[in-house]
Motif scaffolding. Sequence first.
Motif, PDB file in Angstrom:
ATOM      1  N   SER A  10       0.832  -1.194   0.000  1.00  0.00           N
ATOM      2  CA  SER A  10       0.000   0.000   0.000  1.00  0.00           C
ATOM      3  C   SER A  10       0.864   1.239   0.000  1.00  0.00           C
ATOM      4  O   SER A  10       2.080   1.177   0.221  1.00  0.00           O
ATOM      5  CB  SER A  10      -0.938  -0.004   1.212  1.00  0.00           C
ATOM      6  N   ALA A  11       0.239   2.367  -0.244  1.00  0.00           N
ATOM      7  CA  ALA A  11       0.985   3.628  -0.290  1.00  0.00           C
ATOM      8  C   ALA A  11       1.577   3.944   1.079  1.00  0.00           C
ATOM      9  O   ALA A  11       2.703   4.466   1.181  1.00  0.00           O
ATOM     10  CB  ALA A  11       0.044   4.748  -0.727  1.00  0.00           C
ATOM     11  N   TYR A  12       0.856   3.643   2.174  1.00  0.00           N
ATOM     12  CA  TYR A  12       1.362   3.908   3.535  1.00  0.00           C
ATOM     13  C   TYR A  12       2.584   3.057   3.825  1.00  0.00           C
ATOM     14  O   TYR A  12       3.601   3.528   4.349  1.00  0.00           O
ATOM     15  CB  TYR A  12       0.253   3.642   4.548  1.00  0.00           C
ATOM     16  N   GLU A  13       2.525   1.774   3.496  1.00  0.00           N
ATOM     17  CA  GLU A  13       3.650   0.874   3.729  1.00  0.00           C
ATOM     18  C   GLU A  13       4.843   1.270   2.891  1.00  0.00           C
ATOM     19  O   GLU A  13       5.999   1.174   3.350  1.00  0.00           O
ATOM     20  CB  GLU A  13       3.230  -0.558   3.452  1.00  0.00           C
ATOM     21  N   ALA A  14       4.609   1.744   1.675  1.00  0.00           N
ATOM     22  CA  ALA A  14       5.712   2.165   0.822  1.00  0.00           C
ATOM     23  C   ALA A  14       6.394   3.384   1.398  1.00  0.00           C
ATOM     24  O   ALA A  14       7.630   3.501   1.396  1.00  0.00           O
ATOM     25  CB  ALA A  14       5.192   2.449  -0.598  1.00  0.00           C
ATOM     26  N   ALA A  15       5.598   4.342   1.941  1.00  0.00           N
ATOM     27  CA  ALA A  15       6.182   5.538   2.545  1.00  0.00           C
ATOM     28  C   ALA A  15       6.966   5.190   3.785  1.00  0.00           C
ATOM     29  O   ALA A  15       8.026   5.775   4.067  1.00  0.00           O
ATOM     30  CB  ALA A  15       5.070   6.536   2.857  1.00  0.00           C
ATOM     31  N   ARG A  16       6.459   4.296   4.598  1.00  0.00           N
ATOM     32  CA  ARG A  16       7.185   3.888   5.804  1.00  0.00           C
ATOM     33  C   ARG A  16       8.484   3.205   5.454  1.00  0.00           C
ATOM     34  O   ARG A  16       9.509   3.415   6.116  1.00  0.00           O
ATOM     35  CB  ARG A  16       6.294   2.949   6.635  1.00  0.00           C
ATOM     36  N   GLU A  17       8.507   2.390   4.406  1.00  0.00           N
ATOM     37  CA  GLU A  17       9.718   1.693   3.975  1.00  0.00           C
ATOM     38  C   GLU A  17      10.764   2.703   3.533  1.00  0.00           C
ATOM     39  O   GLU A  17      11.945   2.554   3.856  1.00  0.00           O
ATOM     40  CB  GLU A  17       9.371   0.728   2.840  1.00  0.00           C
ATOM     41  N   ARG A  18      10.333   3.752   2.809  1.00  0.00           N
ATOM     42  CA  ARG A  18      11.274   4.767   2.370  1.00  0.00           C
ATOM     43  C   ARG A  18      11.861   5.532   3.563  1.00  0.00           C
ATOM     44  O   ARG A  18      13.056   5.864   3.582  1.00  0.00           O
ATOM     45  CB  ARG A  18      10.562   5.747   1.423  1.00  0.00           C
ATOM     46  N   THR A  19      11.023   5.806   4.600  1.00  0.00           N
ATOM     47  CA  THR A  19      11.508   6.519   5.790  1.00  0.00           C
ATOM     48  C   THR A  19      12.536   5.696   6.539  1.00  0.00           C
ATOM     49  O   THR A  19      13.561   6.216   7.007  1.00  0.00           O
ATOM     50  CB  THR A  19      10.338   6.862   6.711  1.00  0.00           C
ATOM     51  N   VAL A  20      12.321   4.415   6.677  1.00  0.00           N
ATOM     52  CA  VAL A  20      13.270   3.540   7.384  1.00  0.00           C
ATOM     53  C   VAL A  20      14.606   3.502   6.658  1.00  0.00           C
ATOM     54  O   VAL A  20      15.683   3.592   7.265  1.00  0.00           O
ATOM     55  CB  VAL A  20      12.672   2.132   7.530  1.00  0.00           C
ATOM     56  N   LEU A  21      14.581   3.383   5.347  1.00  0.00           N
ATOM     57  CA  LEU A  21      15.815   3.348   4.575  1.00  0.00           C
ATOM     58  C   LEU A  21      16.562   4.667   4.664  1.00  0.00           C
ATOM     59  O   LEU A  21      17.794   4.694   4.721  1.00  0.00           O
ATOM     60  CB  LEU A  21      15.493   3.010   3.123  1.00  0.00           C
ATOM     61  N   GLU A  22      15.823   5.810   4.664  1.00  0.00           N
ATOM     62  CA  GLU A  22      16.464   7.110   4.758  1.00  0.00           C
ATOM     63  C   GLU A  22      17.146   7.292   6.110  1.00  0.00           C
ATOM     64  O   GLU A  22      18.274   7.808   6.183  1.00  0.00           O
ATOM     65  CB  GLU A  22      15.413   8.205   4.536  1.00  0.00           C
ATOM     66  N   ASN A  23      16.499   6.864   7.181  1.00  0.00           N
ATOM     67  CA  ASN A  23      17.115   6.963   8.519  1.00  0.00           C
ATOM     68  C   ASN A  23      18.341   6.072   8.639  1.00  0.00           C
ATOM     69  O   ASN A  23      19.340   6.444   9.266  1.00  0.00           O
ATOM     70  CB  ASN A  23      16.103   6.582   9.596  1.00  0.00           C
ATOM     71  N   LYS A  24      18.307   4.925   8.036  1.00  0.00           N
ATOM     72  CA  LYS A  24      19.450   4.015   8.069  1.00  0.00           C
ATOM     73  C   LYS A  24      20.621   4.627   7.331  1.00  0.00           C
ATOM     74  O   LYS A  24      21.791   4.510   7.763  1.00  0.00           O
ATOM     75  CB  LYS A  24      19.038   2.685   7.461  1.00  0.00           C
ATOM     76  N   ARG A  25      20.348   5.308   6.221  1.00  0.00           N
ATOM     77  CA  ARG A  25      21.411   5.932   5.436  1.00  0.00           C
ATOM     78  C   ARG A  25      22.058   7.059   6.228  1.00  0.00           C
ATOM     79  O   ARG A  25      23.281   7.217   6.221  1.00  0.00           O
ATOM     80  CB  ARG A  25      20.829   6.453   4.129  1.00  0.00           C
ATOM     81  N   LYS A  26      21.226   7.852   6.966  1.00  0.00           N
ATOM     82  CA  LYS A  26      21.775   8.951   7.750  1.00  0.00           C
ATOM     83  C   LYS A  26      22.656   8.448   8.880  1.00  0.00           C
ATOM     84  O   LYS A  26      23.694   9.042   9.198  1.00  0.00           O
ATOM     85  CB  LYS A  26      20.650   9.800   8.301  1.00  0.00           C
TER      86      LYS A  26
END
Length: 237
Positions: A10-26
């Motif tokens: 879903s769109a919500y799950e996709a957004a959450r996945e992107r947020t987790v990856l961005e925090n991991k990169r930082k």
Amino acid sequence: MEAAAKPGMSAYEAARERTVLENKRKMEALNLRHLSAAIMAAPKTPSPMKQKRRRIIEDAVVVPSPPRRSRRLANLPEVKYAEIAPHSADRMTRSPRKLTARIYLASRGSISMKARMEAERKAEELESQLDPEFPSFVKAMLHSHVVRGFWLGLPSHFCDTYMPKQDSIITLVDEKDEEFDTNYLAYKKGLSGGWAGFAICHGMQDGDAAVFQLIKPTTFKVHIIRVSSDDQSEEGE
């Protein structure tokens, strides 16, 4: 680089996945994992705070101080009570009782119940001859009334009907029309201060009976009936 959305997400799950990856990169960019490992591996050093010195309290030597004395007694020799024998012949003796106390502690002999009842009967007979317009009652004297304590409780029903509702001065008038002021305690329904003077002045003793006639709102006429000792009763018989 953003990760492609997984099929069926879903769109919500996709957004959450992107947020987790961005925090991991930082976090990887900050190198926090290596910094934490370096801190744990570093040797521990003592704190730069100033070390507190422990106080060593030695056993204090208590020096007894001289007893304090007033200036009036400073030049007098000190009295050492330990040197005085507790049972010395020179010890203080009790002061003698007052004369009035000795008189009233001396009993006229044992008063029998028969003599008490006879005195009370005579008092009731006298009461029946008084003017019924003025309320009255008979009171038999006990040891606590005329010898020790000197507290005279009055009949409760009489106080509720005729006596003042607050503490008052009650005047007692004897058969010679001499007046004596007493303190009436309303909450205790009795005579306190002043009653002792009346009883002692009239030589009242245990076993006597008295008739109290309320001739005024705060004035009693008192008639005293003397009790006869057993010796006098036997002589009369």
